[in-house]
Each structure stands twice: as structure tokens, then as C-alpha cells.
Design a protein around this motif. Structure first.
Motif, PDB file in Angstrom:
ATOM      1  N   GLY A 397      -8.817  -8.906  29.437  1.00 35.58           N
ATOM      2  CA  GLY A 397      -8.566  -9.637  30.674  1.00 35.58           C
ATOM      3  C   GLY A 397      -8.949 -11.097  30.576  1.00 35.58           C
ATOM      4  N   LYS A 398      -8.247 -11.943  31.315  1.00 37.35           N
ATOM      5  CA  LYS A 398      -8.494 -13.391  31.287  1.00 37.35           C
ATOM      6  C   LYS A 398      -8.901 -13.949  32.657  1.00 37.35           C
ATOM      7  CE  LYS A 398      -7.118 -13.615  26.969  1.00 37.35           C
ATOM      8  NZ  LYS A 398      -8.081 -13.899  25.871  1.00 37.35           N
ATOM      9  N   ASP A 399      -8.509 -13.296  33.733  1.00 38.41           N
ATOM     10  CA  ASP A 399      -8.738 -13.821  35.082  1.00 38.41           C
ATOM     11  C   ASP A 399     -10.148 -13.458  35.538  1.00 38.41           C
ATOM     12  OD1 ASP A 399      -8.468 -14.916  37.550  1.00 38.41           O
ATOM     13  OD2 ASP A 399      -6.867 -13.579  38.246  1.00 38.41           O
ATOM     14  N   TRP A 400     -11.154 -14.133  34.970  1.00 41.99           N
ATOM     15  CA  TRP A 400     -12.540 -13.741  35.223  1.00 41.99           C
ATOM     16  C   TRP A 400     -12.987 -14.054  36.651  1.00 41.99           C
ATOM     17  CZ3 TRP A 400     -16.390 -17.163  36.574  1.00 41.99           C
ATOM     18  CH2 TRP A 400     -16.098 -18.527  36.431  1.00 41.99           C
ATOM     19  N   LYS A 401     -12.407 -15.069  37.266  1.00 38.62           N
ATOM     20  CA  LYS A 401     -12.800 -15.397  38.638  1.00 38.62           C
ATOM     21  C   LYS A 401     -12.410 -14.288  39.605  1.00 38.62           C
ATOM     22  CE  LYS A 401     -12.576 -20.440  38.077  1.00 38.62           C
ATOM     23  NZ  LYS A 401     -11.935 -21.698  38.541  1.00 38.62           N
ATOM     24  N   THR A 402     -11.152 -13.837  39.484  1.00 42.19           N
ATOM     25  CA  THR A 402     -10.702 -12.739  40.350  1.00 42.19           C
ATOM     26  C   THR A 402     -11.529 -11.491  40.109  1.00 42.19           C
ATOM     27  OG1 THR A 402      -8.454 -13.628  40.321  1.00 42.19           O
ATOM     28  CG2 THR A 402      -8.723 -11.341  41.017  1.00 42.19           C
ATOM     29  N   ASN A 403     -11.823 -11.209  38.853  1.00 44.47           N
ATOM     30  CA  ASN A 403     -12.612 -10.030  38.501  1.00 44.47           C
ATOM     31  C   ASN A 403     -14.005 -10.104  39.132  1.00 44.47           C
ATOM     32  OD1 ASN A 403     -13.122  -7.589  36.606  1.00 44.47           O
ATOM     33  ND2 ASN A 403     -14.794  -9.003  36.139  1.00 44.47           N
ATOM     34  N   THR A 404     -14.623 -11.271  39.069  1.00 39.21           N
ATOM     35  CA  THR A 404     -15.975 -11.424  39.624  1.00 39.21           C
ATOM     36  C   THR A 404     -15.973 -11.292  41.137  1.00 39.21           C
ATOM     37  OG1 THR A 404     -16.524 -12.906  37.794  1.00 39.21           O
ATOM     38  CG2 THR A 404     -17.980 -12.930  39.715  1.00 39.21           C
ATOM     39  N   ILE A 405     -15.020 -11.951  41.791  1.00 41.44           N
ATOM     40  CA  ILE A 405     -14.943 -11.875  43.254  1.00 41.44           C
ATOM     41  C   ILE A 405     -14.673 -10.445  43.709  1.00 41.44           C
ATOM     42  CG2 ILE A 405     -13.615 -12.611  45.270  1.00 41.44           C
ATOM     43  CD1 ILE A 405     -13.173 -15.292  43.832  1.00 41.44           C
ATOM     44  N   ALA A 406     -13.774  -9.754  42.988  1.00 40.05           N
ATOM     45  CA  ALA A 406     -13.455  -8.372  43.353  1.00 40.05           C
ATOM     46  C   ALA A 406     -14.670  -7.464  43.155  1.00 40.05           C
ATOM     47  CB  ALA A 406     -12.280  -7.873  42.521  1.00 40.05           C
ATOM     48  N   THR A 407     -15.435  -7.698  42.092  1.00 41.96           N
ATOM     49  CA  THR A 407     -16.645  -6.910  41.854  1.00 41.96           C
ATOM     50  C   THR A 407     -17.659  -7.130  42.970  1.00 41.96           C
ATOM     51  OG1 THR A 407     -16.305  -7.082  39.459  1.00 41.96           O
ATOM     52  CG2 THR A 407     -18.485  -6.402  40.206  1.00 41.96           C
ATOM     53  N   ALA A 408     -17.768  -8.370  43.428  1.00 46.76           N
ATOM     54  CA  ALA A 408     -18.745  -8.714  44.467  1.00 46.76           C
ATOM     55  C   ALA A 408     -18.354  -8.181  45.835  1.00 46.76           C
ATOM     56  CB  ALA A 408     -18.930 -10.225  44.530  1.00 46.76           C
ATOM     57  N   THR A 409     -17.068  -7.957  46.063  1.00 46.67           N
ATOM     58  CA  THR A 409     -16.610  -7.612  47.416  1.00 46.67           C
ATOM     59  C   THR A 409     -16.127  -6.179  47.572  1.00 46.67           C
ATOM     60  OG1 THR A 409     -14.392  -8.452  46.880  1.00 46.67           O
ATOM     61  CG2 THR A 409     -15.947  -9.990  47.910  1.00 46.67           C
ATOM     62  N   PHE A 410     -15.738  -5.511  46.476  1.00 42.02           N
ATOM     63  CA  PHE A 410     -15.088  -4.211  46.623  1.00 42.02           C
ATOM     64  C   PHE A 410     -15.990  -3.170  47.285  1.00 42.02           C
ATOM     65  CE2 PHE A 410     -14.479   0.077  44.828  1.00 42.02           C
ATOM     66  CZ  PHE A 410     -13.303   0.393  45.487  1.00 42.02           C
ATOM     67  N   PHE A 411     -17.049  -2.765  46.605  1.00 46.25           N
ATOM     68  CA  PHE A 411     -17.901  -1.706  47.159  1.00 46.25           C
ATOM     69  C   PHE A 411     -18.645  -2.151  48.414  1.00 46.25           C
ATOM     70  CE2 PHE A 411     -21.804   1.060  46.912  1.00 46.25           C
ATOM     71  CZ  PHE A 411     -21.155   2.222  47.301  1.00 46.25           C
ATOM     72  N   PRO A 412     -19.287  -3.344  48.413  1.00 49.00           N
ATOM     73  CA  PRO A 412     -19.908  -3.794  49.669  1.00 49.00           C
ATOM     74  C   PRO A 412     -18.911  -3.903  50.816  1.00 49.00           C
ATOM     75  CG  PRO A 412     -20.704  -5.103  47.833  1.00 49.00           C
ATOM     76  CD  PRO A 412     -19.571  -4.283  47.312  1.00 49.00           C
ATOM     77  N   GLY A 413     -17.681  -4.338  50.492  1.00 49.25           N
ATOM     78  CA  GLY A 413     -16.656  -4.434  51.534  1.00 49.25           C
ATOM     79  C   GLY A 413     -16.320  -3.088  52.130  1.00 49.25           C
ATOM     80  N   CYS A 414     -16.231  -2.055  51.270  1.00 53.78           N
ATOM     81  CA  CYS A 414     -15.968  -0.700  51.765  1.00 53.78           C
ATOM     82  C   CYS A 414     -17.098  -0.227  52.676  1.00 53.78           C
ATOM     83  CB  CYS A 414     -15.803   0.267  50.591  1.00 53.78           C
ATOM     84  SG  CYS A 414     -14.317   0.010  49.607  1.00 53.78           S
TER      85      CYS A 414
END
Length: 633
Positions: A397-414
Motif C-alpha cells: 500500500g502507498k496511501d498511508w494518510k488514508t490508512n492512518t486516518i481510517a485506523t484512527a476512526t474506524f473502531f472508535p467511530g463504530c
């Protein structure tokens, strides 16, 4: 030894230290929420129409973040206890219950609601020495048929007189003063009679001279004089109380024994560990056979092949060496997010259990435990960012910004989404567990201001580091996967993968569920620590076995299955919660069920991410080891 401390001192509840009181010292009494075993919608005691304490009293004891998230809060009461000062038939207040308040209280009585008072952090209990049982809290009232109270039809009655019994222990050789070792209550329903001619609201209640009970004529439950609260009427009620002090031989360290009487014995926890160990031994035998016999023999034979023709005659896991480390085609970013989330949960769980075994968690204060879990999870954010980035980089993977933001928001967001929807329902019912806006804001600030920056820091270092090395490179052209048997279907592999990990914890899980939903006290953190270690080993070995069988059938798509196989234990956990709800609980109303299943969905998700991450890392290490041993040109 520290880990096993809770096992050898099972009657001691860690997290509390003794308080010694002197003679004639005043001790405040507190009240927690009014709750029922038949519903998950508790209410604030002071908002039900009972005696309203003065402004100086209606204030909450300092509460942790976890306590605020659980709702309610412990507040001061009218009652003040003076050590060794016996009081009889003391007037507390006069209250005119409005029609709406009567209707509310009648409904609460019908649903079995109980009030929970505390003194010296010890919950009040109703105790029967004759039948040797105790139950926490006391009911608000009761309903009885006409044949009981001498009237016609069913009617509701209010407990308006409380007889408190404070048990204390003295030991001049060890300490000066007294220590509280028991707190009991006997409720009475009395329609008080008095001699005053003016209307009660204009007469100071403390000056009333009651006919129904005095210091020489103690209160009794007289069916002909119960405090009736009929529907559709305003009802005037005089609230009174007694306080009795009784010396007891029980030591302070053993004062929780009566509360733990209905808890399971240690032998059952030991049985749970033995059950888990049997699963571990079974899986360890299979893994040992694979590693020591099959793999060792096959690797040696493969490395001795002299010609390409001989190599082509080989079959099984060795033939997919050029594809086994091919990055997953399906949602590689999602897989890296799940792995990072599971790693964060695992670290937070490990630290929480370690601190609990060292005595930093008070089992009777679930708010404190929840606070610790939240803070450790938040401060473990860098772990999630780091491993999510490392795995995403491994997958190309190359899109590290999207990956980081998604990691930070996915489970806490749920979690936030589920919690907010549930909180709206609790707000509409005016439940004590409805969380205030300031508490939600505090959690949001922890998420945005602490967890997310830490995830970016971890992600930064994860992407800066070299990609996880693998012994073999993938070919440009993917190998065709042979048709698989029904047994090796992905759904079957995933469902089978979670059975044994769940089985290793299912017995201990019953005690944890009883603590969460039946108000029992869970305090054997040493046992739980061992069970989690066994769970970790079970997930690792189960994942290795299934990955080996999959590779043996020349199917190299192991990335997702290694995660989902163990993560399916979260699915079994949720099925278990449905069984527990149907067989052990008797909740009434849609909202109670919504509270129960919302929290169990959250727990099952966290459990699945944790076990899935263990399965993935175990299979990754396994495949790197066995393919690194092959001599491939």
C-alpha cells in the motif's frame, strides 16, 4: 506470585484500604442508582420523589470517567451515622407524592427496582441469618393481594421506614477505634400516625411525635397499617429510620465474604483453566506433529531434489512458494486496519490485567475498571498506527494518510455511533445511565486530542521502517488454485477457526457475564490472566494449523483467513450472549434489550479484532519460518 495473589487471598477485595473511625465520628451515607435485575434502565434515587436532600447534600461524589459513562453517580443522602450512636424512629422528612410520582413509583415497584445505599464504600444488604443469604439493596416497596393487607384487590405499598444495622469490629491490639465490617437494612412499610393537628407541610417534621413507632416501641410491619400508595391520588408520606450499631468478630479483610457467598468457588475457575489447558495440549500436539515430523521431513526431501522434473512432481505447500507472500487482492487496507486495531486492544488488555493482578483495580468499582481500560486503550494508539502501517506497507500500500486516518476512526467511530444511538434512547427514558454532553465531549477530546495524534506518530514510524521482510518474492503471474473440497471452503475454515479459541474461555466467560449483567463481583484476576494467556496460545496454534492445511491444498490466500479464522470467535461470543440473554436474564422492555445487545456487540467486536490479530501474526511468523527453510532458486 503477584499474578496468583488474588487466588490465595480470595476473600480480600483489592483496591480498598481500611478506614478507622473514632467514637462519635460522623459518617456520611451515599446512594447509588435505583436499579432492577429485570431491566437495564436505572434511575436516580433523588429524582423519584423521595425526600429531597438539601442542596449541600445533593451533590455527587467525585466520579471517574468510567463511572460517568456508566451513568448515574453516587450522591450523598440525608442519613448521617454517628459511630456507636443508636437512633430509633427518627423522622427524616414529610413528602407529598404527586399523582405522577405515585404512578412512577408503582411501576418501579412492579419491575423490582431496588435502592443501593453505601457507607464506608460498603453496599447495603438485606440479610437473613436464619436462611443464610444476603441480597444487595432493598426494594422500594411491594405489592400484595387484599387477603394480605385486609382490603380488596391488589395494592402497592411503599417502604418508608428503614432500619439500618452497622456492624463494626474493634481490635485495640492492632488499631485504635473501629472499622465497619457490615451494612444491613430492614425496610418497613408504615402508615405513620401522629398527634399534630396542623397540616403536616407546615409542621417541622423533626418535631412530630409519632404514635406508630417510638424509641420504646420499635417499628414493625403491620399488614393492617401498611403505607398504601393508591393510583391516581396524591399521597402524603412520612419517612423515618432507625440506626443500630452491632459489634462483630468479622475482620475488615473478610467483610466482603457475605457479598461473595453466591459467587462460584475457586474450583470452578480451576476447572475452566484445566478445560482450556486440554484444548492447548490438543492443539500443541497437532502443531508439534506438523513442525517436527511432517514439515521437517518434507523440507529435507525438497532440498535434496536434484532436477526441475523432480521438483515439479512435488505437491502441497511447497508448490505455492512463489505465491504464498503475494499481497491480498481484497481490501488490503481494511485488513491492516483490523490488525492494527486488534494490536491496540491486545496491548490495552494485557496492561489492564497486569495492573489488576497487582491490585490497582477495585472489583466493586466497575467505573474505575472502565476508566483504566479507556485510558490504556487511548494511550495505546501508537501501537495501532504502527502495526497498521507496517502491515499496509507489507501489502504494497502507498496511501498511508488514508490508512492512518481510517485506523484512527474506524473502531472508535463504530463505538461512538452505537453509544450515541443508545444514549438517545436512555435520554428519552430519563434513565440515570444517560450520559451528559460534557462526558461525551471529554471522550471525544481523548479520541481527537490523544489517541489520534498517537496513531499518526505510530504510523509515521511504521512507514519509515523497512517493510516486513519475507523469504520469497511473488511471481508476476499468479498460480492457478486447484478446486477445493467443501471442507476447505473459506466459510468453513473461518467458522472452524473460532470454535476452539472461544471454547478455551467460555467457562470463565460465564462468570464475567454474571459480573456485568447480574451484579456479581468478579475479583479473580489471576485466573483471568491465565485464561487470556491460554486464549492467546490457542489462537496462535489454531491459526497455524488451519494455514498449514490451506497451503497443503495449494491455496495461498491465507492473509484474510488467518485473521478471520480466529476473529470468528467474536461471532461465537455474540451467539453466547444471545443464549445468556434467553436463559439467564429476564429483562423487560425493548430498551433493556437494546442496552444489553449494544454492549455485547462492542465486546464481541473487540474480542474478534484481538483474536484475529493474534491469528494473523502467528500465521505470518509460521509461513516465514517454513518457507525460509526451502532452498529455492
Amino acid at each position: 506470585k503477584l499474578i496468583l495473589l488474588p487466588l490465595v487471598a480470595a476473600n480480600y477485595i483489592p483496591g480498598y484500604s481500611p478506614t478507622t473511625y473514632s467514637s462519635n465520628e460522623e459518617i456520611n451515607a451515599y446512594v447509588d442508582v435505583v436499579s432492577s435485575p429485570f431491566t437495564q434502565v436505572p434511575y436516580s434515587y433523588h429524582k423519584l420523589g423521595f425526600c429531597q436532600a438539601p442542596e449541600t447534600f445533593v451533590k455527587k461524589r467525585s466520579a471517574s470517567l468510567g463511572s460517568k459513562l456508566q451513568g448515574g453517580g453516587i450522591t450523598l443522602t440525608h442519613y448521617t451515622f454517628e459511630t456507636k450512636n443508636i437512633e430509633s424512629c427518627q423522622n427524616l422528612c414529610y413528602k407529598t407524592l404527586k399523582k405522577e410520582e405515585v404512578y412512577k413509583i408503582r411501576n418501579l415497584i412492579a419491575q423490582g427496582y431496588r435502592a443501593h445505599f453505601l457507607i464506608d464504600s460498603l453496599p447495603v444488604i438485606m440479610r437473613s441469618l436464619e436462611f443464610d443469604y444476603a441480597v444487595r439493596g432493598f426494594p422500594l416497596g411491594f405489592k400484595a393481594e387484599g387477603e394480605v393487607w385486609g382490603g380488596s384487590g391488589e395494592e402497592y405499598f411503599l417502604y418508608n421506614h428503614l432500619r439500618f444495622v452497622v456492624r463494626y469490629h474493634e481490635d485495640p491490639s492492632s488499631f485504635t477505634g473501629l472499622r465497619i465490617v457490615g451494612f444491613e437494612v430492614v425496610p418497613f412499610s408504615i402508615n405513620h400516625q401522629h398527634d399534630e393537628s396542623p397540616s403536616l407541610p407546615t409542621v417541622p417534621v423533626t418535631s412530630l411525635k409519632l404514635k406508630t413507632c417510638t424509641s420504646l416501641n420499635p417499628a414493625i410491619n403491620d399488614p393492617s397499617n401498611f403505607m398504601k400508595i393508591p393510583r391516581g391520588e396524591d399521597v402524603g408520606v412520612i419517612f423515618t429510620y432507625d440506626i443500630d450499631w452491632v459489634e462483630d468478630e468479622t475482620t475488615w479483610a473478610n467483610r466482603w465474604d457475605i457479598y461473595l457467598r453466591n459467587n462460584p468457588d475457586d474450583e470452578i475457575h480451576i476447572f475452566a483453566i484445566v478445560n482450556s489447558l486440554m484444548i492447548i495440549l490438543f492443539l500443541s500436539g497437532i502443531v508439534a506433529m506438523i513442525l517436527l515430523r511432517t514439515l521437517h521431513k518434507e523440507i529435507a526431501e525438497y532440498n535434496e531434489l536434484n532436477t526441475l522434473e523432480e521438483a515439479q512432481e512435488e505437491s502441497g505447500w511447497k508448490l505455492v512458494h512463489a505465491d504464498v507472500f503475494r499481497p491480498p487482492r481484497t481490501l488490503p487496507m481494511a485488513l491492516s486496519i483490523f490488525i492494527g486495531t486488534g494490536s491496540q486492544i491486545g496491548i490495552a488488555l494485557a496492561m489492564t490485567l497486569t495492573l489488576a493482578c497487582l491490585g490497582f483495580v477495585t472489583p466493586t468499582d466497575k467505573g474505575q475498571a472502565l476508566t483504566m481500560v479507556i485510558l490504556l486503550y487511548v494511550f495505546s494508539g501508537s501501537i495501532a498506527g504502527y502495526w497498521s502501517a507496517r502491515c499496509y506497507k507489507l501489502f504494497g500500500g502507498k496511501d498511508w494518510k488514508t490508512n492512518t486516518i481510517a485506523t484512527a476512526t474506524f473502531f472508535p467511530g463504530c463505538l461512538v455511533a452505537l453509544f450515541l444511538v443508545l444514549n438517545v434512547g436512555l435520554q428519552t427514558k430519563k434513565a440515570a445511565t444517560a450520559v451528559s454532553f460534557t462526558t461525551i465531549l471529554a471522550v471525544f477530546l481523548l479520541w481527537v486530542g490523544v489517541s489520534t495524534p498517537l496513531m499518526f506518530v505510530g504510523s509515521y514510524f511504521g512507514f519509515r521502517k523497512e517493510a516486513i521482510s519475507v523469504p520469497l518474492k511473488a511471481n508476476h503471474i499468479a498460480r492457478i488454485i486447484p478446486e477445493q473440497s467443501a471442507v476447505m471452503h473459506p466459510v468453513v475454515i473461518i467458522l472452524v477457526g473460532g470454535i476452539l479459541p472461544f471454547g478455551s474461555v467460555c467457562i470463565e466467560l460465564f462468570f464475567i457475564m454474571s459480573s456485568l449483567w447480574l451484579s456479581q463481583i468478579y475479583y479473580v484476576f489471576g485466573f483471568l490472566f491465565i485464561v487470556v494467556l491460554i486464549l492467546t496460545l490457542t489462537c496462535a496454534e489454531m491459526s497455524i494449523v488451519l494455514t498449514y492445511f490451506q497451503l497443503t491444498n495449494e491455496d495461498y490466500r491465507w492473509w484474510w483467513r488467518s485473521f478471520l479464522g480466529c476473529a470468528s470467535s467474536g461471532f461465537y461470543l455474540f451467539l453466547y450472549s444471545i443464549w445468556y440473554y434467553k436463559t439467564k436474564l429476564d429483562y423487560q422492555g425493548f430498551l433493556s434489550g437494546a442496552v444489553y445487545f449494544t454492549y455485547n456487540i462492542i465486546i464481541s467486536m473487540a474480542f474478534g479484532f484481538f483474536t484475529g490479530a493474534i491469528g494473523f501474526f502467528s500465521s505470518l511468523i509460521f509461513t516465514k519460518k517454513i518457507y525460509a527453510a526451502l532452498k529455492v532458486d
